[in-house]
Design an enzyme around this catalytic site. Structure first.
Site, PDB file in Angstrom:
ATOM      1  N   CYS A  94       0.821  -0.986   0.061  1.00 61.22           N
ATOM      2  CA  CYS A  94       0.070   0.076   0.077  1.00 61.22           C
ATOM      3  C   CYS A  94       1.024   1.358  -0.041  1.00 61.22           C
ATOM      4  O   CYS A  94       1.725   1.241  -0.560  1.00 61.22           O
ATOM      5  CB  CYS A  94      -1.078  -0.069   1.413  1.00 61.22           C
ATOM      6  SG  CYS A  94      -0.160  -0.238   2.723  1.00 61.22           S
ATOM      7  N   GLN A  95       0.411   2.398   0.692  1.00 64.89           N
ATOM      8  CA  GLN A  95       1.348   3.342   0.901  1.00 64.89           C
ATOM      9  C   GLN A  95       2.654   3.306   1.802  1.00 64.89           C
ATOM     10  O   GLN A  95       3.269   3.572   1.530  1.00 64.89           O
ATOM     11  CB  GLN A  95       0.367   4.766   1.035  1.00 64.89           C
ATOM     12  CG  GLN A  95       1.236   6.074   0.858  1.00 64.89           C
ATOM     13  CD  GLN A  95       1.674   6.518  -0.401  1.00 64.89           C
ATOM     14  OE1 GLN A  95       1.185   5.880  -1.573  1.00 64.89           O
ATOM     15  NE2 GLN A  95       2.564   7.229  -0.636  1.00 64.89           N
TER      16      GLN A  95
END
Length: 468
Positions: free
Chosen positions: A429-430
């Site tokens: 993800c981030q």
């Protein structure tokens, strides 16, 4: 007049209490489902809870209005705007007053004037407050709910995206434009008390400041700058984030009436032997609330990792099945908070909590590896590796790892059959928080060859990796 605001950081939701100090009567505006804070404030200040109101039928949390009516006999002031699809259905045998644009009601000597402000939803209303008991004939502020936020306005596309009601996004955007023209006519000095702050999915760029003024928003809110209606509607609908799937459930719950909560004790399981009967049940989901690193190092097969952090409530609503019962592995001191978080979005079917000690007692544990950017670079172009980016669409479009495949976390389970079972899956993800959830979901679905990029896409960018 007495005023108090409350903020649920997991839902980025504001609620408010206003009381007349002369008469001791108090009202709660947009109450959360857990009404304990309002009861405690009233007891501390010597007020009687006599009223509650909502700015609209909420889609992102379960309202506490019915609970207040049941437990304390408050009068509910609820919107009678919108067509038959936007009428409350649970008001029989309750003290309730349906209100429309221009109506006025009093709580002690405090005046609330109703202003119909559709756009976010057709029945949305705002309340202009005047402290008559303080001798004022001029209004002090406006409770805007999901109409006007600090720096943004409510999104009109939730009904279409979350509930599948076609055509409502465009009509809602048109209504929002018209409602904002009414807002422009309000005095600049009026305080704006919004229903949400930064982090809510009810808008795309909400500010983190808890309040504003009409004048400040007219000067700084993008939606109140000069533009024609067509331009406004296009801008409002552009780049709205994906609405959580549970929003459609919340709309139905708050319209039909949430279940009244009781004080039943939920069992706390201390041993694996006590947990074992739940593990094989098809109607049960086992949720492990430990942090992602602990989960990665060893967890019970088939369990889902939802760490109890700021993002817990939102992702519980995205990925947990409302038709199944829940068992949650958690420290005992966290159980009440976890229960309130789940109940705030209508996940009421909690069968039991379990001590984290049950994990170490399990006969077999699953694991997955947390890897760094160098380890990803060494293998991401290989044919037997499939990189899964579970971020939101806007994040993906802003840049992603070459060869990655986009499967947003909220849709990951239903898109799992699109993923190859003969390849290693590397999830990211981030920053690594959401991908820990995603890795657990895929393991529970039978994907056993999984790694998690612990530093996420942010780590990749920091290492100057190529971005598309």
């Amino acid at each position: 007049m007495f005023f108090r605001s409350y903020f649920d950081e997991k839902l980025a939701q504001y609620s408010y209490m206003v009381a007349c100090q002369k008469t001791g009567e108090a009202i709660v505006i947009d109450p959360a489902r857990d009404i304990t804070p309002y009861v405690e404030t009233a007891q501390k200040e010597g007020f009687r809870l006599t009223a509650a109101t909502e700015t609209h039928i909420h889609a992102d949390f379960v309202s506490g209005a019915r609970q207040l009516a049941h437990d304390h006999g408050v009068t509910l002031y609820l919107s009678d705007e919108g067509d038959e699809n936007w009428k409350y259905q649970y008001l029989d045998n309750l003290s309730a007053q349906l209100v429309k644009d221009g109506d006025v009601f009093m709580v002690g000597n405090v005046e609330f004037k109703v202003m119909h402000t559709p756009g976010h939803t057709p029945e949305s209303i705002s309340f202009v407050l005047t402290d008559r008991g303080g001798g004022s004939t001029e209004p002090m502020g406006i409770f805007t709910g999901d109409f006007v936020f600090v720096g943004d306005v409510g999104r009109p596309d939730l009904l279409e995206k979350a509930a599948g009601v076609k055509g409502t996004a465009a009509s809602g955007a048109a209504q929002m434009y018209d409602s904002l023209q009414k807002f422009r006519q309000l005095p600049d000095y009026l305080v704006v008390w919004p229903g949400h702050g930064a982090g809510s999915a009810c808008g795309k760029s909400l500010g983190a400041v808890p309040l504003s003024t009409v004048g400040y928003e007219k000067a700084n809110n993008w939606a109140l700058q000069e533009m024609d209606k067509e331009q406004f509607e296009k801008e409002l609908l552009k780049d709205q984030p994906e609405p959580p799937k549970y929003f459609a459930v919340m709309k139905k719950v708050n319209k039909a009436g949430p279940a009244v909560l009781t004080n039943e004790t939920i069992p706390y399981v201390e041993t694996y032997k006590e947990l074992e009967p739940y593990i094989s049940r098809e109607d049960t989901i086992i949720v492990d609330t430990r942090n992602g690193n602990e989960f990665a190092q060893g967890h019970i097969e088939g369990t889902i990792n939802l760490p109890y952090t700021k993002i817990f409530t939102n992702w519980a609503g995205w990925i947990l099945d409302y038709e199944k019962q829940l068992v949650l592995i958690a420290e005992e001191q966290q159980t009440v908070h976890i229960q309130h978080s789940l109940e705030s979005i209508g996940l009421d079917r909690i069968a039991a909590f379990a001590s984290p000690n049950v994990v170490s007692e399990a006969p077999e544990l699953e694991k997955y590896a947390n890897i760094n950017v160098d380890e990803l670079k060494a293998q991401y172009e290989k044919e037997d590796v499939y990189v899964v980016d579970i971020r939101q669409q806007g994040e993906w479009e802003a840049g992603h790892i070459p060869t990655a495949h986009h499967h947003m976390l909220g849709y990951l389970e239903e898109e799992a059959d699109q993923l190859p079972k003969d390849k290693k899956l590397i999830i990211h993800c981030q920053s690594g928080a959401r991908s820990a959830i995603g890795a657990s979901l895929l393991q529970a679905k039978g994907f056993k060859n999984i790694e998690n990029l612990a530093s996420g896409f942010a780590g990749w960018k920091n290492e100057n990796g190529p971005v598309k």
